[in-house]
Design an enzyme around this catalytic site. Structure first.
Site, PDB file in Angstrom:
ATOM      1  N   SER A 153       5.019   6.545  -7.814  1.00 22.37           N
ATOM      2  CA  SER A 153       4.701   7.868  -8.616  1.00 22.37           C
ATOM      3  C   SER A 153       4.851   7.218 -10.218  1.00 22.37           C
ATOM      4  CB  SER A 153       5.740   8.947  -8.657  1.00 22.37           C
ATOM      5  OG  SER A 153       5.124   9.943  -9.474  1.00 22.37           O
ATOM      6  N   ASP A 160      -2.470  12.585  -1.161  1.00 21.46           N
ATOM      7  CA  ASP A 160      -1.845  13.074  -2.613  1.00 21.46           C
ATOM      8  C   ASP A 160      -3.097  13.512  -3.561  1.00 21.46           C
ATOM      9  OD1 ASP A 160      -0.193  13.203  -4.663  1.00 21.46           O
ATOM     10  OD2 ASP A 160      -0.319  10.855  -5.082  1.00 21.46           O
ATOM     11  N   HIS A 199       1.983  11.822  -1.314  1.00 23.39           N
ATOM     12  CA  HIS A 199       2.388  11.168  -2.401  1.00 23.39           C
ATOM     13  C   HIS A 199       3.817  10.283  -2.091  1.00 23.39           C
ATOM     14  CE1 HIS A 199       3.080  10.627  -6.723  1.00 23.39           C
ATOM     15  NE2 HIS A 199       4.498  10.548  -6.548  1.00 23.39           N
TER      16      HIS A 199
END
Length: 990
Positions: free
Chosen positions: A229, A409, A466
């Site tokens: 991330s 994601d 993700h």
């Protein structure tokens, strides 16, 4: 109806964007932006913000800066076991080797960083050390520990079970709560809040140094950085910081082998544009909806330029897509959002808030902050930074990079990540782009698609969002094992990764210390057939070229000559190698041959006082390099904008690009503009202490002398000047003389002037100026006459100085007046627009019986041109041959074209050119084209431009002038044609 709703939605979001942007930008300081000024306003708000930042733990007194300097350990660590741990598969909890602790951040006021360390369940002594960084920014590492790749999973009854696919099965695993204020990390001083990657990476590097001091048995293990991330920002900066520390031998050598970014945000400018493409591909929106959403792109880019943050940008794209697609989880479009973070992580908070867990960890009553909004806000200005720029250097030095992304994601989707990876310029760029995509197979099933070349790999992971280790734990663990073992792409059979189980020649090259060893490695590369690949050859060229030996440079040239199309890295390496050799002038030859259009345009706009255009080009570059930064910094320094130069230097260092000698020279020039004495000394220190520049560098020492002299620090200037010994450059002499003149020490200037064996125009001008400043005009004119004897021609500065002595010109005896002196006075008057006075002096010259020369005529024609005396200038030109016996040269023709052109009489100028004996002088056509551009006559300007390209096709400025003229006239097709020809011919940057 749908179109109307979409328009209304776009309008409302547009207004929201502007309001958000302007509200954010209206803050007057960082404290305003973060809301930290409210600490002084109300107690309740202070307590809330303090809790968010984890300030002042309940069980501890505030820590002041003095206590941090006390003799206390940098790391306080305890071996622990979690309560309620069950199902250990027969492994004793004592043998697991689990540790938790606090590190006292070295460069902070009162910060403590919390971390976990889990020794490997496998071979501790051989398995690599892996550190995991969670993103957010501001989210704790415990999210990954308990839900992704840590040793445990939390059951609903608050018990723990060992994770079958925990990454501690193949590595010695570190989790860190960072930046300060995240997880269990805390501080008692709000100044410890981090705002950029420099602060974050410095903290992590300092932590590693202390960690390996605490655990020296792991120092020699391979080390890898991982995370996901927003850690796509942290990880490249952290890897660059570790690599920098290793090169500078700052402390313990950290055996950095690679870094991995999972579903990360690394190059936002590329990635955010992939949102709608990804959404369209995944069936979340249709083509018309995509076009509607994409209309906000210009507004988003405006907001970024205004504020530089991505908060509203993410909001706009994600919200618009979700309004169409429904309540999808933007971290995993297969499911819906649940809770604040779109996942239910409540068990983690319940577990960590148990008293027995806190006691086991030794954190007392320190509040656990899973995701800190204050840390998040503190990093807002860091969002849009491109962290890709520092990665190529790491790749060139053999540091492995793995970028992986789950295919479901949306927010950091695989498409945007693959695009920035493919756009990245490095020595293996073309080969990576051309490399095939192959299945990533785990237990006989395809778990993803892999693309790799050399040290760079990209993996698209199937059936994952993700958080890849959470969605596909088995594949994630296998990915880690293969990657850290150098076998991720083994199935591709690429020679540079594995050679029948033996180390590749490229990896052997990393350990080479002598030319002979490198030659042996070259032989292996040829035997294995990888000599056709640019990556291993570029590494060989780098080793030979930078070896510091003539034979090494010779080998690098041989290899270079065998490459049809050398890439950016190879060109730069050859330039660096020759610049360090006994014949550094050859580096200029390489630089002149390899001149990229981008850097050429930046240089061109910098030299024609279009610095804002140049900066726009720099900012729009996807891959800014040292040359482009140096060009822009030099442009700011020359253009009298020193503050921008200094700010750009800080931005350059923050991007992971290290300055060279030319950077420092430009910075010193910038400092001299503002008399920044303190900053100048810091840059001096940086050059010699931190960057290890050569003490014998004449260029750098000359720049230091010039800077100190212009700042009025003549003692420092003299100190550097005296240390140059016999290697004093004429520029250094001139700088010293000019400095003494400015400080009123004319005697010292005269003493140095008399010592000079060779004097340049600057020295003469400085002394003449000194005499004029002291009111010694006769001495100034005498010195000017002496300069004439040495054959030194005055420039505009000299003439401007001489004109100050004009009032006593008539006191000079007629027999002492010379043509040279008259020419100087006339030229000075012409430069200052005093055409009529210049003509009077010319007539006086004739009355003295002096015969004008070709320089006199040029001076008078120039005076007429600057003051619009067209008839007088034309009359003089016509009388040149018949009256004065002077045959007109190109310079005189050019003056006449300029005379007509300045006054807008373009037709007469063109007719004059047509009547000239020859029209093959580019300077004349350039003067005419400049007049056409000023007066807006595109038709005649086109004639001039085309003739210029015929006469001088290799001169880049000609193309730019013609391109700009067409653009200003909205003749875009013609402008594109010029740009196309320019790109094909690749003209010189002059």
């Amino acid at each position: 109806m749908e179109k109307r709703i979409s328009s209304l939605l776009s309008l409302s979001l547009f207004l929201l964007l502007l309001i958000s942007a302007l509200t954010y930008c209206s803050a007057k300081s960082v404290s305003d932006i973060l809301g930290l000024q409210s600490i002084e306003r109300t107690t309740s708000q202070a307590e809330r913000l303090i809790r968010q930042l984890n300030l002042i733990p309940k069980d501890a007194e505030p820590v002041d800066e003095q206590s941090l300097t006390a003799d206390v350990p940098k790391i306080v660590e305890k071996r622990f076991t979690f309560p309620n741990l069950i199902d250990t598969n027969g492994v004793s909890v004592e043998d697991l080797g689990h540790h938790a602790g606090y590190y006292k951040l070295e460069h902070s006021h009162a910060a403590r960083m919390f971390y976990f360390f889990f020794e490997s369940r496998g071979n501790k002594s051989d398995d690599p050390v892996v550190i995991w960084l969670t993103g957010g920014p501001g989210c704790s590492s415990e999210l990954a520990l308990f839900y992704e790749n840590g040793p445990f999973k939390i059951a609903d009854n608050m018990s723990l079970v060992l994770n079958e696919y925990g990454w501690d099965k193949a590595s010695n695993l570190i989790y860190v709560d960072q930046p300060t204020g995240t997880g269990f990390s805390y501080t008692s001083d709000k100044r410890d809040l981090r705002h950029d990657e420099t602060g974050v990476s410095d903290d992590l590097y300092d932590f590693l140094q202390a960690f390996f001091q605490k655990h020296p048995q792991f120092v020699n293990n391979d080390f890898f950085i991982t995370g996901e991330s927003y850690a796509g920002h942290y990880i490249p900066a952290f890897a660059a910081r570790v690599h920098q520390g290793n090169k500078a031998k700052e402390g313990i050598h950290i055996n950095l082998k690679g870094f991995a970014i999972g579903n990360g945000l690394t190059d936002p400018a590329i990635q955010y544009k992939a949102y709608t493409d990804y959404a369209l591909d995944m069936g979340l929106i249709n083509e018309s909806q995509q076009k509607s959403i994409n209309k906000i792109l210009p507004t988003c880019e405006l907001a970024i330029k205004l504020c530089g943050n991505l908060l509203v940008l993410n909001f706009l794209f994600i919200v618009q897509i979700k309004l169409i697609a429904g309540n999808i989880n933007h971290y995993d479009i297969r499911i819906q959002c649940k809770g604040q973070l779109c996942y239910d992580f409540s068990n983690m908070d319940k577990f960590l808030n148990q008293r027995k867990v806190r006691d086991a960890l030794g954190v007392g009553d320190i509040e656990f902050v899973s995701c800190s909004p204050t840390v998040y806000q503190g990093m807002l200005m860091d969002w849009m930074r491109n962290l890709e720029v520092g990665i190529p250097t790491l790749l060139e030095d053999g540091i492995q990079l793995l970028v992986y992304a789950g295919e479901y994601d949306l927010i950091c989707n695989w498409l945007g990540n693959s695009r920035w990876v493919e756009a990245m310029e490095w020595s293996g760029h073309q080969e990576y782009v051309a490399s095939p995509k192959v299945p990533f197979v785990v237990d006989g099933a395809e778990a993803g698609v892999l693309k790799s070349y050399g040290p760079l790999s990209f993996l698209k992971v199937h059936n994952a969002g993700h958080m890849v280790p959470m969605d596909q734990p088995k594949a994630a663990l296998e990915m880690l094992k293969r990657w850290t073992g150098g076998k991720l792409a083994e199935a591709e059979g690429r020679a540079e990764i594995m050679y029948m189980g033996n180390p590749s020649p490229v990896s052997l090259l990393d350990s080479c210390t002598a030319i002979k060893q490198a030659l042996q490695t070259r032989a292996q590369i040829i035997v294995n057939g990888s000599h056709k690949d640019i990556y291993p050859i570029s590494r060989l060229i780098s080793f030979f070229s930078l070896s510091g030996t003539p034979i090494g440079l010779d080998y690098s040239c041989r290899l270079f000559n065998q490459i049809d199309k050398p890439n950016v890295f190879i060109w730069n390496t050859m330039i660096r190698g020759h610049s360090r050799s006994e014949s550094p002038q050859e580096s200029c030859l390489f630089f002149q041959i390899y001149d990229r259009p981008r850097n050429f345009l930046i240089a061109f706009y910098s030299t024609v006082d279009k610095l804002d255009y140049a900066r726009q080009l720099l900012d729009e570059c996807c891959n800014r390099d040292l040359v482009s930064f140096n060009t822009m910094i030099s442009g700011y320094a020359r253009g009298g904008r020193p503050n921008e130069a200094l700010r750009l230097f800080n931005e350059m260092r923050g991007s992971g690009i290290h300055p060279d000698e030319y950077t420092i020279v430009a910075l010193l020039s910038a400092c001299s503009w503002v008399g920044a004495q303190k900053i100048s000394k810091q840059i001096h220190s940086l050059a010699y202490k931190n960057l290890n520049f050569n003490e014998t560098s004449v260029l750098l020492k000359t720049a230091l002398v010039d800077m100190y002299a212009k700042c009025g620090l003549m003692e420092m200037a003299h100190l550097v000047f005296s240390k140059m010994g016999m290697r004093k450059s004429i520029e250094a002499w001139s700088a010293m003389i000019s400095g003494y003149v400015r400080s009123g020490e004319l005697d010292m200037a005269q003493e140095l002037f008399n010592q000079m064996e060779e004097r340049d125009l600057v020295c003469w001008t400085a002394m003449i100026c000194g005499y004029c400043q002291m009111g010694k005009y006769k001495e100034a004119l005498e010195l000017f006459k002496e300069m004439e004897k040495f054959g030194i021609k005055p420039d505009e500065v000299t003439l401007a100085t001489v004109i100050s002595a004009f009032n006593i010109f008539h006191e000079v005896p007629r027999k002492s007046r010379t043509v040279f002196l008259f020419n100087a006075i006339i030229s000075a008057l012409a430069q200052h627009g005093l055409g009529n006075t210049a003509i009077d002096i010319f007539l006086e010259m004739e009355s003295d019986g002096l015969r004008p020369d070709e320089i006199t005529v040029i001076a008078i024609l120039s005076a007429c041109s600057h003051t619009g005396l067209i008839e007088e200038g034309t009359k003089l030109f016509d009388s040149m041959l018949m009256v004065h016996g002077i045959t007109p040269e190109n310079e005189h023709y050019c003056c006449m074209v300029d005379l007509f052109g300045r006054s807008g009489r373009l037709k007469e100028a063109y007719e004059f050119i047509q009547k000239m004996p020859t029209d093959n002088d580019p300077i004349i056509w350039r003067s005419f084209m400049g007049a056409c551009r000023i007066h807006g006559n595109v038709e005649m300007g086109e004639i001039a431009g085309k003739r210029l390209l015929e006469l001088d096709p290799d001169h880049g400025a000609r193309y730019v002038l013609l391109f700009n003229m067409f653009s200003n006239a909205n003749r875009w097709e013609d402008a594109r044609t010029v740009r196309k020809v320019m790109d094909e011919r690749n003209p010189e940057a002059t």
